[in-house]
Design an enzyme around this catalytic site. Sequence first.
Site, PDB file in Angstrom:
ATOM      1  N   PHE A  50       6.449  12.669   4.185  1.00  0.00           N
ATOM      2  CA  PHE A  50       5.946  12.511   5.550  1.00  0.00           C
ATOM      3  C   PHE A  50       6.343  11.178   6.162  1.00  0.00           C
ATOM      4  O   PHE A  50       6.275  10.999   7.369  1.00  0.00           O
ATOM      5  CB  PHE A  50       4.415  12.711   5.624  1.00  0.00           C
ATOM      6  CG  PHE A  50       3.632  11.690   4.843  1.00  0.00           C
ATOM      7  CD1 PHE A  50       3.293  10.470   5.399  1.00  0.00           C
ATOM      8  CD2 PHE A  50       3.227  11.966   3.547  1.00  0.00           C
ATOM      9  CE1 PHE A  50       2.567   9.531   4.676  1.00  0.00           C
ATOM     10  CE2 PHE A  50       2.494  11.034   2.821  1.00  0.00           C
ATOM     11  CZ  PHE A  50       2.170   9.824   3.388  1.00  0.00           C
ATOM     12  N   ASP A  51       6.784  10.208   5.326  1.00  0.00           N
ATOM     13  CA  ASP A  51       7.207   8.916   5.856  1.00  0.00           C
ATOM     14  C   ASP A  51       8.054   8.216   4.794  1.00  0.00           C
ATOM     15  O   ASP A  51       7.759   8.302   3.600  1.00  0.00           O
ATOM     16  CB  ASP A  51       5.989   8.061   6.218  1.00  0.00           C
ATOM     17  CG  ASP A  51       6.338   6.879   7.106  1.00  0.00           C
ATOM     18  OD1 ASP A  51       7.477   6.812   7.610  1.00  0.00           O
ATOM     19  OD2 ASP A  51       5.463   6.019   7.309  1.00  0.00           O
ATOM     20  N   ILE A  70      -3.260   1.259   4.959  1.00  0.00           N
ATOM     21  CA  ILE A  70      -4.347   1.994   4.311  1.00  0.00           C
ATOM     22  C   ILE A  70      -4.915   1.176   3.153  1.00  0.00           C
ATOM     23  O   ILE A  70      -4.227   0.341   2.569  1.00  0.00           O
ATOM     24  CB  ILE A  70      -3.879   3.388   3.835  1.00  0.00           C
ATOM     25  CG1 ILE A  70      -2.753   3.273   2.812  1.00  0.00           C
ATOM     26  CG2 ILE A  70      -3.485   4.267   5.027  1.00  0.00           C
ATOM     27  CD1 ILE A  70      -2.349   4.597   2.174  1.00  0.00           C
ATOM     28  N   TYR A  96      -6.187   7.751   4.897  1.00  0.00           N
ATOM     29  CA  TYR A  96      -6.573   7.847   6.309  1.00  0.00           C
ATOM     30  C   TYR A  96      -7.980   8.395   6.505  1.00  0.00           C
ATOM     31  O   TYR A  96      -8.492   8.405   7.614  1.00  0.00           O
ATOM     32  CB  TYR A  96      -5.549   8.710   7.070  1.00  0.00           C
ATOM     33  CG  TYR A  96      -4.166   8.119   7.017  1.00  0.00           C
ATOM     34  CD1 TYR A  96      -3.824   7.017   7.788  1.00  0.00           C
ATOM     35  CD2 TYR A  96      -3.196   8.652   6.167  1.00  0.00           C
ATOM     36  CE1 TYR A  96      -2.560   6.458   7.728  1.00  0.00           C
ATOM     37  CE2 TYR A  96      -1.926   8.109   6.101  1.00  0.00           C
ATOM     38  CZ  TYR A  96      -1.614   7.010   6.880  1.00  0.00           C
ATOM     39  OH  TYR A  96      -0.363   6.459   6.813  1.00  0.00           O
ATOM     40  N   PHE A 113       2.664   7.622  -2.863  1.00  0.00           N
ATOM     41  CA  PHE A 113       3.675   6.700  -2.342  1.00  0.00           C
ATOM     42  C   PHE A 113       4.459   6.136  -3.515  1.00  0.00           C
ATOM     43  O   PHE A 113       3.876   5.706  -4.511  1.00  0.00           O
ATOM     44  CB  PHE A 113       3.019   5.524  -1.592  1.00  0.00           C
ATOM     45  CG  PHE A 113       2.321   5.918  -0.334  1.00  0.00           C
ATOM     46  CD1 PHE A 113       3.011   6.003   0.864  1.00  0.00           C
ATOM     47  CD2 PHE A 113       0.961   6.200  -0.347  1.00  0.00           C
ATOM     48  CE1 PHE A 113       2.357   6.366   2.031  1.00  0.00           C
ATOM     49  CE2 PHE A 113       0.304   6.562   0.818  1.00  0.00           C
ATOM     50  CZ  PHE A 113       1.002   6.646   2.011  1.00  0.00           C
TER      51      PHE A 113
END
Length: 190
Positions: A50-51, A70, A96, A113
Site C-alpha cells: 500500500f506504500d 504511526i 492507524y 513494514f
Amino acid sequence: MGDVIDLTGDGGVLKTILRAAKPGAMQPTEDLPNVDVHYEGTLAETGEVFDTTREDNTLFSFELGKGSVIKAWDIAIKTMKVGEVARITCKSEYAYGSAGSPPDIPENATLIFEVELIACKPRKGSTFGSVSDEKARLEELKKQREIAAASKEEEKKRREEAKATAAARVQAKLEAKKGQGRGKGKNKGK
C-alpha cells in the site's frame, strides 16, 4: 536474526531483524532523533503493497517521538541501528487505529513494514554533544597513539644505543686480545 521481538509486550508491535547492522552502528537517541528510512508497507491479510519508497528510491525522513508517524514506527525504529533492515508487524491500534486510516487501508488492518534505517541525525539547529564527545574521544586516541609511537621510538633508540655500546665493547675486547696475542707471539720468538 530472524527472532520475533515483541516490542510492546502485548503483541501489538513485533520486530524481526532481517539484516543486522554492522557492529558499532549508530542508533537513534535523544541527540539523534531525525531518521531517514526506506520502507515498504503491506497488508498482512493480503500481502498487498500500500506504500513504498522503493519504487522511486526516495528516503522518508521524520523525527522520532513527535507523533508524525504511526506509533509502531516510533516504538520500533528507535530500537534499530543504521544499516539494519527489520520487519515491523503492527496491529491497528499501533498503526492507524479504527479512525483515520488512509483510504487504501482497511479499518483495523494489521500492517507489515519492511524498514531499513539509513541514517539518524541531530535536530536541525541543535548543538550535538555526541559529535563533540566523539571528536574529543578521537583526539584523545590520536594523542595516545602519538605517545605510544614516541615511546616506541625512544625504546628503539635505547636498543640501538645498547647495541652500539655492546658492539663497541666486543670490538674493544677483540682489539685487546689482538694486542695480547701479538705480544705473546713476539716473546715466543725471542
